[in-house]
Design an enzyme around this catalytic site. Structure first.
Site, PDB file in Angstrom:
ATOM      1  N   LYS A  35      39.562  17.514  16.598  1.00  0.00           N
ATOM      2  CA  LYS A  35      39.405  18.876  17.118  1.00  0.00           C
ATOM      3  C   LYS A  35      40.598  19.679  16.602  1.00  0.00           C
ATOM      4  CE  LYS A  35      37.108  20.184  20.096  1.00  0.00           C
ATOM      5  NZ  LYS A  35      35.768  20.844  20.057  1.00  0.00           N
ATOM      6  N   ASP A  69      40.560  24.843  20.514  1.00  0.00           N
ATOM      7  CA  ASP A  69      39.235  24.545  21.057  1.00  0.00           C
ATOM      8  C   ASP A  69      39.266  23.209  21.812  1.00  0.00           C
ATOM      9  OD1 ASP A  69      36.593  23.809  21.396  1.00  0.00           O
ATOM     10  OD2 ASP A  69      36.148  23.677  19.248  1.00  0.00           O
ATOM     11  N   TYR A 114      29.539  37.216  31.411  1.00  0.00           N
ATOM     12  CA  TYR A 114      30.831  36.775  30.849  1.00  0.00           C
ATOM     13  C   TYR A 114      30.896  37.216  29.397  1.00  0.00           C
ATOM     14  CZ  TYR A 114      34.197  33.082  29.389  1.00  0.00           C
ATOM     15  OH  TYR A 114      35.255  32.360  28.902  1.00  0.00           O
ATOM     16  N   TYR A 130      30.891  24.217  37.083  1.00  0.00           N
ATOM     17  CA  TYR A 130      30.167  24.559  35.853  1.00  0.00           C
ATOM     18  C   TYR A 130      30.669  23.737  34.668  1.00  0.00           C
ATOM     19  CZ  TYR A 130      28.827  27.104  31.658  1.00  0.00           C
ATOM     20  OH  TYR A 130      28.346  27.420  30.408  1.00  0.00           O
ATOM     21  N   HIS A 131      31.993  23.718  34.515  1.00  0.00           N
ATOM     22  CA  HIS A 131      32.533  23.031  33.340  1.00  0.00           C
ATOM     23  C   HIS A 131      32.322  21.520  33.435  1.00  0.00           C
ATOM     24  CE1 HIS A 131      34.676  26.894  33.601  1.00  0.00           C
ATOM     25  NE2 HIS A 131      34.485  26.888  32.307  1.00  0.00           N
ATOM     26  N   HIS A 179      36.891  22.160  23.981  1.00  0.00           N
ATOM     27  CA  HIS A 179      35.568  21.670  24.403  1.00  0.00           C
ATOM     28  C   HIS A 179      35.290  20.355  23.684  1.00  0.00           C
ATOM     29  CE1 HIS A 179      34.447  25.269  26.605  1.00  0.00           C
ATOM     30  NE2 HIS A 179      34.962  25.985  25.623  1.00  0.00           N
TER      31      HIS A 179
HETATM   32  C1  SCD Z   1      27.305  40.732  49.767  1.00  0.00           C
HETATM   33  N1  SCD Z   1      28.049  41.390  50.672  1.00  0.00           N
HETATM   34  C2  SCD Z   1      27.338  41.544  51.756  1.00  0.00           C
HETATM   35  C3  SCD Z   1      26.068  40.981  51.517  1.00  0.00           C
HETATM   36  N2  SCD Z   1      26.083  40.485  50.266  1.00  0.00           N
HETATM   37  N3  SCD Z   1      27.639  42.123  52.919  1.00  0.00           N
HETATM   38  C4  SCD Z   1      26.675  42.150  53.869  1.00  0.00           C
HETATM   39  N4  SCD Z   1      25.443  41.636  53.687  1.00  0.00           N
HETATM   40  C5  SCD Z   1      25.105  41.043  52.546  1.00  0.00           C
HETATM   41  N5  SCD Z   1      23.890  40.566  52.388  1.00  0.00           N
HETATM   42  C6  SCD Z   1      29.437  41.859  50.491  1.00  0.00           C
HETATM   43  C7  SCD Z   1      30.424  40.715  50.361  1.00  0.00           C
HETATM   44  O1  SCD Z   1      30.832  40.238  51.609  1.00  0.00           O
HETATM   45  C8  SCD Z   1      31.549  41.392  49.580  1.00  0.00           C
HETATM   46  O2  SCD Z   1      32.373  42.122  50.408  1.00  0.00           O
HETATM   47  C9  SCD Z   1      30.816  42.351  48.682  1.00  0.00           C
HETATM   48  O3  SCD Z   1      29.539  42.583  49.276  1.00  0.00           O
HETATM   49  C10 SCD Z   1      30.620  41.800  47.262  1.00  0.00           C
HETATM   50  O4  SCD Z   1      29.785  40.680  47.317  1.00  0.00           O
HETATM   51  P1  SCD Z   1      30.189  39.240  46.794  1.00  0.00           P
HETATM   52  O5  SCD Z   1      29.144  38.332  47.246  1.00  0.00           O
HETATM   53  O6  SCD Z   1      31.573  38.910  47.151  1.00  0.00           O
HETATM   54  O7  SCD Z   1      30.010  39.444  45.222  1.00  0.00           O
HETATM   55  P2  SCD Z   1      31.067  39.601  44.093  1.00  0.00           P
HETATM   56  O8  SCD Z   1      32.063  40.667  44.405  1.00  0.00           O
HETATM   57  O9  SCD Z   1      30.325  39.746  42.839  1.00  0.00           O
HETATM   58  O10 SCD Z   1      31.856  38.236  44.110  1.00  0.00           O
HETATM   59  C11 SCD Z   1      31.206  37.036  43.836  1.00  0.00           C
HETATM   60  C12 SCD Z   1      32.173  35.860  43.879  1.00  0.00           C
HETATM   61  C13 SCD Z   1      33.345  36.159  42.933  1.00  0.00           C
HETATM   62  C14 SCD Z   1      32.707  35.714  45.300  1.00  0.00           C
HETATM   63  C15 SCD Z   1      31.431  34.616  43.483  1.00  0.00           C
HETATM   64  O11 SCD Z   1      34.334  35.174  42.995  1.00  0.00           O
HETATM   65  C16 SCD Z   1      32.913  36.331  41.493  1.00  0.00           C
HETATM   66  O12 SCD Z   1      32.504  37.404  41.095  1.00  0.00           O
HETATM   67  N6  SCD Z   1      33.023  35.322  40.660  1.00  0.00           N
HETATM   68  C17 SCD Z   1      32.691  35.430  39.267  1.00  0.00           C
HETATM   69  C18 SCD Z   1      33.449  34.466  38.473  1.00  0.00           C
HETATM   70  C19 SCD Z   1      33.133  34.554  36.996  1.00  0.00           C
HETATM   71  O13 SCD Z   1      32.764  35.585  36.462  1.00  0.00           O
HETATM   72  N7  SCD Z   1      33.291  33.451  36.289  1.00  0.00           N
HETATM   73  C20 SCD Z   1      32.983  33.370  34.896  1.00  0.00           C
HETATM   74  C21 SCD Z   1      33.334  32.042  34.371  1.00  0.00           C
HETATM   75  P3  SCD Z   1      33.833  41.618  50.856  1.00  0.00           P
HETATM   76  O14 SCD Z   1      34.556  41.225  49.612  1.00  0.00           O
HETATM   77  O15 SCD Z   1      34.414  42.784  51.549  1.00  0.00           O
HETATM   78  O16 SCD Z   1      33.583  40.432  51.740  1.00  0.00           O
HETATM   79  C22 SCD Z   1      32.923  31.922  32.965  1.00  0.00           C
HETATM   80  C23 SCD Z   1      33.340  30.670  32.300  1.00  0.00           C
HETATM   81  O17 SCD Z   1      34.237  29.947  32.710  1.00  0.00           O
HETATM   82  C24 SCD Z   1      32.543  30.372  31.090  1.00  0.00           C
HETATM   83  C25 SCD Z   1      32.704  29.075  30.430  1.00  0.00           C
HETATM   84  C26 SCD Z   1      33.973  28.858  29.617  1.00  0.00           C
HETATM   85  O18 SCD Z   1      34.559  29.770  29.060  1.00  0.00           O
HETATM   86  O19 SCD Z   1      34.383  27.703  29.511  1.00  0.00           O
END
Ligand code: SCD
Length: 736
Positions: free
Chosen positions: A611, A615, A81, A235-236, A617
């Site tokens: 605050k 912000d 992130y 998480y939050h 938090h």
């Molecule tokens: C994975 N795949 C597989 C497999 N593993 N296929 C076959 N066999 C396996 N073993 C496939 C999946 O089905 C998918 O395809 C593709 O590979 C990608 O895998 P994924 O597992 O979907 O991975 P990804 O694309 O990275 O997605 C992961 C999540 C997604 C589903 C979790 O929602 C995500 O990336 N979330 C991130 C959120 C984020 O960054 N949040 C930050 C928050 P298909 O798609 O075709 O099925 C930060 C925050 O709030 C901070 C705090 C603040 O600010 O307050």
């Protein structure tokens, strides 16, 4: 403590012998949710309802993971992130990270963008470009992804309040790169319920906010089939202090509410649930965190199956991103954070996360540098490529302890989910304040346990580096470099770009797009209306983004219809001293001092905890307020999102002795001097003590003292020690 009956007699005998005079009860522990952690587990602990079927890989209820092969075929996505300053600087940072092993992007936006303000708005002077990247229009978004092919790169965006303009601008930036919507892969956070519980970056009241989410779900399911329409965040909740079971339960309960929201917006469960994604925090309690992810998958699968009877198995699979705990990071002895993050990352991996962010060790101090970001990223790469952790699916599966813990957590969370469902679902529960209160109580109890050393944090309340063990700061040797951002420079650059856009676009088209959004926001919808891009808020926001309407303009157009949500602040009472121990000398000595103050000055010391800026938090502010109130102070909790002028006004109106500024989002260097200037204008600065706390790098302390701040407290400060320092300072000031 009553010992569980299923500890083998033979073991008990041996254990008692080894313990000699130490009572056997001392090695039977409890988690914060009251779940027993025994020193030994046997086959007797496997619950009879956890069948062979329940423990198979890649099938219902997916306890062991959503895929049969998990990391043996494809490891989790390394998704750090990040975002800061301008789109250009963040773009360069992303490209470098991607060339060094990062696998997906995760964009952090600044708080001005989160709250739907353009960078030139008066209320965001201290926020632009600080805790994330500043985005005002599609032109910024295009720069952010310049040279990054959006048909190949999966991009996650943490955006909740201003989700319509930001997601719309992402879609239009891709379009202008030549990438069609249906090819976009990634995730939008879009989880407003937890914003009302803890994170506070909402814009509109709950009802229209949920309508936006429904429209985004129906838009993406019709036009962006590979895109995850929501990332439901525990998480939050954990960062705000929720116990494991609360995090688990409220997150799943939020998910159920979002399915209902999607159905109300005209979708079927199978149109929305397969593109739901989750997000959990991973703290230091290793076994519990692994069990939490396993229990989460089982809970989701059972609840969705029972409540919505989907046809597609994909609706039953919980896929999740995880982030190591920001709360567990300490300012003191900060390199310990590298170790903490590694352990947490291992728990996330062993729990079967799909994507992971590992925190930089310096995040309790300030914004991460390129160096600390590299270490954080490499933590994951080392786990994936050097340890063999990825070679086995759910390696803890079948462990007596892990299966029991998973089952226990499942049961405790299940009870809480049922309670929420009986209240009518999460929106209704939030209206009563129940989830927020439970989380704040848990946070206050946890702080008391740390302050009283019932819970150990190495380098903070035990094994400190500083020569004075009561000191809250680390020794100078530990002073670490942090990323400094010139807030004013970023803001001026953004304002220049905004002016240029406003000069070159068609104002007629802008007005037409904004009116269309307002008309739709005003229109009464019936439930289950079929999808229509011309009446869908996301469809209309995309049109507005193409016409170069800004984040602020789109947000304000809707704000004029729906209003801006303002929360009410309450303080938890009694939880701090309850957990610390009423009779503990740390507590009684401060209370006596407060009473003496009241006798001498005719009233109790009065503090306004505030605050400023965008912000939201507020865990620190809430815990400090509860703690100080329990210690006998009169505490006023200021509303969120105040300007320095508004805080000064409240300080005058409430006739306080102290203004305590809590800063978690790097706005302190702009906002605190502005507050002191406002207090001086009211001729108050001499009488009112200004103190500050939160994520403030030590490098900035001197500047704050020079400006007139009396005390600065870093993370890890004990509340009774802080209260003593405040009283000492105050007594001195009143004698002058
Ligand atoms: C994975 N795949 C597989 C497999 N593993 N296929 C076959 N066999 C396996 N073993 C496939 C999946 O089905 C998918 O395809 C593709 O590979 C990608 O895998 P994924 O597992 O979907 O991975 P990804 O694309 O990275 O997605 C992961 C999540 C997604 C589903 C979790 O929602 C995500 O990336 N979330 C991130 C959120 C984020 O960054 N949040 C930050 C928050 P298909 O798609 O075709 O099925 C930060 C925050 O709030 C901070 C705090 C603040 O600010 O307050």
């Amino acid at each position: 403590m009553r010992l569980a009956s299923n500890v083998p007699e033979s073991w008990l005998k041996l254990a008692k012998k080894e313990l000699r005079d130490t009572p056997i009860e001392t090695i039977f522990r409890k988690t914060e949710d009251g779940i027993e952690v025994k020193p030994v587990y046997t086959s007797q602990d496997l619950a009879s309802n956890v069948t062979e079927e329940e423990l198979s890989c890649g099938t219902f209820p997916y306890t062991r993971g959503p895929h049969a092969t998990m990391y043996t075929h494809r490891p989790w996505t390394v998704r750090q992130y990040a975002g800061f300053s301008t789109a250009q600087e963040s773009n360069q940072f992303y490209k470098k990270a991607l060339s060094k092993g990062q696998m997906g992007l995760s964009v952090a936006f600044d708080l001005a963008t989160h709250r739907g303000y353009d960078s030139d708005h008066d209320r965001v002077k201290g926020d632009v470009g600080m805790a994330g990247v500043a985005i005002d229009s599609v032109e910024d978004m295009k720069i952010l992804f310049d040279g990054i092919p959006l048909d190949k790169m999966s991009v996650s965006m943490t955006m909740n309040g201003a989700v319509l303009p930001v997601l719309a601008m992402y879609v239009v930036a891709a379009e202008e790169q030549g990438v069609k919507q249906e090819l976009l892969t990634g995730t939008i956070q879009n989880d407003i319920l937890k914003e009302f519980m803890v994170r506070n970056t909402y814009i509109y009241p709950p009802e229209p906010s949920m309508r936006i989410i429904g429209d985004i779900m129906s838009y993406t399911s019709n036009n962006m089939p590979k895109y995850n329409s929501i990332s439901i965040s525990g998480y939050h909740l954990q960062e705000a202090g929720a116990s494991t079971a609360l995090e688990l339960a409220f997150t799943i309960a939020d998910g159920l509410e979002y399915v209902r929201c999607g159905v109300k917006a005209g979708c079927t469960v199978d149109q929305v649930a397969p593109r739901f994604s989750f997000f959990f925090g991973i703290g230091m309690n290793f076994y519990v965190e692994v069990a939490k992810l396993r229990a989460a998958r089982r809970l989701w699968a059972h609840y969705i199956k029972n409540k919505f009877t989907p046809k597609s198995d994909k609706s039953l699979m919980l896929r999740t991103h995880c982030q190591t705990s920001g709360y567990s990071l300490t300012e003191q002895d900060p390199y310990n954070n590298i170790i903490r993050t590694t352990i947490e990352a291992m728990a996330a991996a062993m729990g079967g996360t799909q994507s992971l962010h590992t925190n930089s060790f310096d995040e309790a101090i300030g914004l991460p540098t390129e160096f600390s970001s590299r270490l954080a990223r490499n933590t994951q790469l080392i786990l994936q490529e050097e340890t063999g952790i990825t070679h086995v699916v759910d390696p803890w599966g079948g462990s007596y302890m892990m299966e029991k813990l998973t089952n226990d957590l499942y049961q405790v969370a299940d009870q809480i989910i049922q309670e929420v469902e009986q209240m009518g679902g999460m929106t209704k529960a939030i209206e009563t304040g129940m989830p927020k209160n439970k989380i704040e109580e848990a946070a206050t109890r946890k702080q008391a346990k740390i302050d009283s050393r019932a819970e150990v944090i190495v380098g903070v309340n035990k094994y400190q580096v500083a020569s004075n063990p009561s000191s809250s700061t680390s020794s100078n040797d530990d002073q670490v470099e942090v990323l400094q951002i010139d807030n004013q420079k970023v803001r001026n650059g953004q304002i220049e770009l905004l002016n240029r856009i406003r000069e070159t676009r068609s104002e007629e088209q802008v007005a037409e797009c904004l009116t269309a959004l307002q008309n739709e926001a005003t229109r009464q919808r019936s439930d289950n209306e079929p999808f229509n891009a011309d009446t869908n808020l996301m469809g209309l926001a995309i049109r507005a983004a193409r016409a170069r309407c800004t984040v602020g303009e789109i947000s304000y157009a809707l704000e004029q219809v729906w209003g801006r949500h303002s929360p009410n602040s309450q303080v938890v009472s009694g939880a701090y001293i309850g957990a610390y121990g009423q009779d503990h000398s740390d507590i009684s000595s401060v209370r006596e001092r407060v009473n003496a103050f009241a006798d001498k000055h005719g009233r109790r010391p009065r503090i306004l905890v505030c605050k400023m800026g965008q912000d939201g938090h507020d865990r620190g502010a809430k815990v400090i307020s509860s703690g100080f109130a329990d210690l006998g102070f009169d505490v006023d909790v200021g509303p969120l999102f105040q300007t320095p002028k508004e805080v000064a006004r409240q300080a005058v109106d409430n006739d306080v002795h102290v203004v305590g500024v809590s800063s978690q989002a790097a706005g302190h260097k702009t906002l605190i001097p502005a507050l002191i200037e406002e207090l001086s204008k009211q001729e108050l600065h001499k009488n009112v003590l200004v103190i500050a706390g939160g994520v403030i790098p030590q490098q900035d302390y001197e500047m704050l003292y020079q400006t007139g701040v009396s005390l600065v407290f870093g993370p890890g400060t004990k509340i009774p020690s802080a209260a003593n320092s405040v009283l000492e300072c105050l007594e001195k000031r009143l004698q002058e």
